[in-house]
Design a protein around this motif. Structure first.
Motif, PDB file in Angstrom:
ATOM      1  N   THR A  67       0.831  -1.203   0.000  1.00 56.05           N
ATOM      2  CA  THR A  67       0.000   0.000   0.000  1.00 56.05           C
ATOM      3  C   THR A  67       0.865   1.252   0.000  1.00 56.05           C
ATOM      4  O   THR A  67       2.021   1.233   0.425  1.00 56.05           O
ATOM      5  CB  THR A  67      -0.927   0.045   1.230  1.00 56.05           C
ATOM      6  OG1 THR A  67      -0.125   0.168   2.421  1.00 56.05           O
ATOM      7  CG2 THR A  67      -1.770  -1.214   1.339  1.00 56.05           C
ATOM      8  N   ASN A  68       0.280   2.355  -0.529  1.00 61.27           N
ATOM      9  CA  ASN A  68       0.862   3.684  -0.355  1.00 61.27           C
ATOM     10  C   ASN A  68      -0.213   4.582   0.240  1.00 61.27           C
ATOM     11  O   ASN A  68      -1.265   4.094   0.676  1.00 61.27           O
ATOM     12  CB  ASN A  68       1.414   4.234  -1.681  1.00 61.27           C
ATOM     13  CG  ASN A  68       0.340   4.345  -2.759  1.00 61.27           C
ATOM     14  OD1 ASN A  68      -0.863   4.303  -2.473  1.00 61.27           O
ATOM     15  ND2 ASN A  68       0.770   4.507  -4.004  1.00 61.27           N
ATOM     16  N   THR A  72      -4.198   0.499  -1.833  1.00 61.05           N
ATOM     17  CA  THR A  72      -3.500  -0.731  -2.211  1.00 61.05           C
ATOM     18  C   THR A  72      -3.031  -0.662  -3.662  1.00 61.05           C
ATOM     19  O   THR A  72      -3.812  -0.359  -4.558  1.00 61.05           O
ATOM     20  CB  THR A  72      -4.427  -1.950  -2.038  1.00 61.05           C
ATOM     21  OG1 THR A  72      -4.831  -2.036  -0.662  1.00 61.05           O
ATOM     22  CG2 THR A  72      -3.718  -3.229  -2.434  1.00 61.05           C
ATOM     23  N   ILE A  73      -1.752  -0.936  -3.892  1.00 63.21           N
ATOM     24  CA  ILE A  73      -1.218  -0.953  -5.255  1.00 63.21           C
ATOM     25  C   ILE A  73      -0.910  -2.379  -5.713  1.00 63.21           C
ATOM     26  O   ILE A  73      -0.646  -2.608  -6.888  1.00 63.21           O
ATOM     27  CB  ILE A  73       0.037  -0.073  -5.390  1.00 63.21           C
ATOM     28  CG1 ILE A  73       1.156  -0.567  -4.471  1.00 63.21           C
ATOM     29  CG2 ILE A  73      -0.296   1.385  -5.106  1.00 63.21           C
ATOM     30  CD1 ILE A  73       2.467   0.175  -4.666  1.00 63.21           C
ATOM     31  N   ILE A  88       5.317  -2.863  -9.926  1.00 60.11           N
ATOM     32  CA  ILE A  88       4.550  -1.783  -9.306  1.00 60.11           C
ATOM     33  C   ILE A  88       4.694  -0.529 -10.160  1.00 60.11           C
ATOM     34  O   ILE A  88       5.698  -0.368 -10.865  1.00 60.11           O
ATOM     35  CB  ILE A  88       5.013  -1.475  -7.866  1.00 60.11           C
ATOM     36  CG1 ILE A  88       6.468  -1.000  -7.854  1.00 60.11           C
ATOM     37  CG2 ILE A  88       4.827  -2.684  -6.954  1.00 60.11           C
ATOM     38  CD1 ILE A  88       6.930  -0.447  -6.503  1.00 60.11           C
ATOM     39  N   GLN A  91       6.762   5.251  -8.128  1.00 61.89           N
ATOM     40  CA  GLN A  91       6.187   6.035  -7.042  1.00 61.89           C
ATOM     41  C   GLN A  91       6.861   7.408  -6.942  1.00 61.89           C
ATOM     42  O   GLN A  91       7.982   7.607  -7.408  1.00 61.89           O
ATOM     43  CB  GLN A  91       6.365   5.287  -5.714  1.00 61.89           C
ATOM     44  CG  GLN A  91       5.739   3.903  -5.712  1.00 61.89           C
ATOM     45  CD  GLN A  91       4.231   3.956  -5.806  1.00 61.89           C
ATOM     46  OE1 GLN A  91       3.566   4.573  -4.958  1.00 61.89           O
ATOM     47  NE2 GLN A  91       3.679   3.297  -6.815  1.00 61.89           N
TER      48      GLN A  91
END
Length: 311
Positions: A67-68, A72-73, A88, A91
């Protein structure tokens, strides 16, 4: 460490005397004073260029969530333990990523990472009329030069994040072999050309890993009825073992991943759940990195005394 081995010896003796056979999954424990059993390990740093992360999941049937701040990613349940490569989205700098592992027995483990800032590649605006540079072939962690096509009057930039590796002016159009320092595997190099009107679009190349891990160091200590193998090697590599007996040479078996920090020593406890060991047998150990490169094989000393389970 001595206390751990004493405990392991007592446990094995208890198993032998009660006629119980180990049926648990094969594991590799980190040799660390704080915690020798790690259920969740996140390898390497995460930067603004990162588009994949590697995570070691210790138990079968565990669910991993990343998560960020926005939510949730990534989320997936894994049937089998081991090291996982996860894609991913890149970011933002200083973003906080949380890794949450829920085991099938309900235990939850956490790890956190802060995204490092690789900096601006260029502050120049992109000029749609500029032609992109053409990078020929692959770039590996052994490369000391790259071959790049650019047009006359343009300046070529090769960067790792904000760091300029090379800056070359082209007096005529064509390919040039440009020397560079060796780069780390999976580093992302950005190529672009610039002139007074602006810059071209970015061309990104990932440095390929072609360098095998170093040959692991192994020791095969004997303490009464307790036998194990210590393996020391490159962090993040998978450990494979092969049983060499007088009767036949066994298959290579995955044991786990070197998941801890220095001194990077790990203990193979159950010797691949083997049914028996004869005096004179040996075990071969090799490491395999994420790119599939294999180390040279290290072989233990010969087993001094045969061992056969008591049913």
């Amino acid at each position: 460490m001595n206390k751990f081995r004493q405990y392991l010896a007592l446990l094995l003796l208890a198993v032998i005397f009660t006629g119980t056979i180990f049926t648990s999954p094969r594991i590799v424990h980190a040799d660390t004073k704080e915690d020798f059993h790690l259920s969740l390990t996140v390898f390497g740093k995460i930067t603004t260029q990162t588009d994949k992360v590697r995570v070691y999941v210790e138990q079968d049937g565990a669910t991993l969530k990343i998560t960020n701040a926005s939510g949730t990613i990534f989320q997936k349940k894994y049937k089998h333990r081991g090291k996982k490569t996860i894609s991913i989205p890149p970011q933002e700098a200083n973003a906080k990523l949380e890794f949450i592992l829920t085991r099938k027995d309900g235990l939850v483990f956490y790890a956190a990472r802060t995204v490092k800032d690789d900096g601006f590649i260029s502050k120049k605006k992109e000029n749609p009329s500029s032609k992109n540079p053409v990078v020929a072939g692959e770039i590996t962690d052994k490369s000391t030069s790259v071959k790049v096509y650019a047009r006359k009057g343009e300046t070529l930039y090769i960067q790792n994040g904000a760091k300029v590796i090379r800056k070359v002016s082209y007096k005529k159009s064509g390919y040039r072999n440009i020397s560079i320092k060796k780069q780390k595997a999976e580093t992302k190099l950005t190529f672009y050309t610039a002139n007074k009107k602006g810059r071209s679009a970015y061309v990104t190349k990932e440095v390929q890993d072609v360098t095998p891990p170093k040959k692991p160091k192994v020791s095969f200590p004997f303490e009464k009825d307790c036998t194990w193998i210590d393996v020391e090697g490159e962090r993040g590599c998978d450990v494979y073992i092969r049983h060499n007996s007088r009767h036949k040479t066994g298959r290579w078996e995955y044991m786990g991943t070197l998941e801890d920090t220095l001194p990077e020593t790990f203990i193979i406890e159950d010797l691949v759940n083997i049914k028996s060991v004869d005096a004179g047998d040996t075990f071969s150990i090799r490491l395999v990195d994420d790119a599939g490169n294999k180390s040279k094989t290290a072989t233990t000393e010969k087993v001094k005394v045969g061992w056969h389970p008591i049913y």
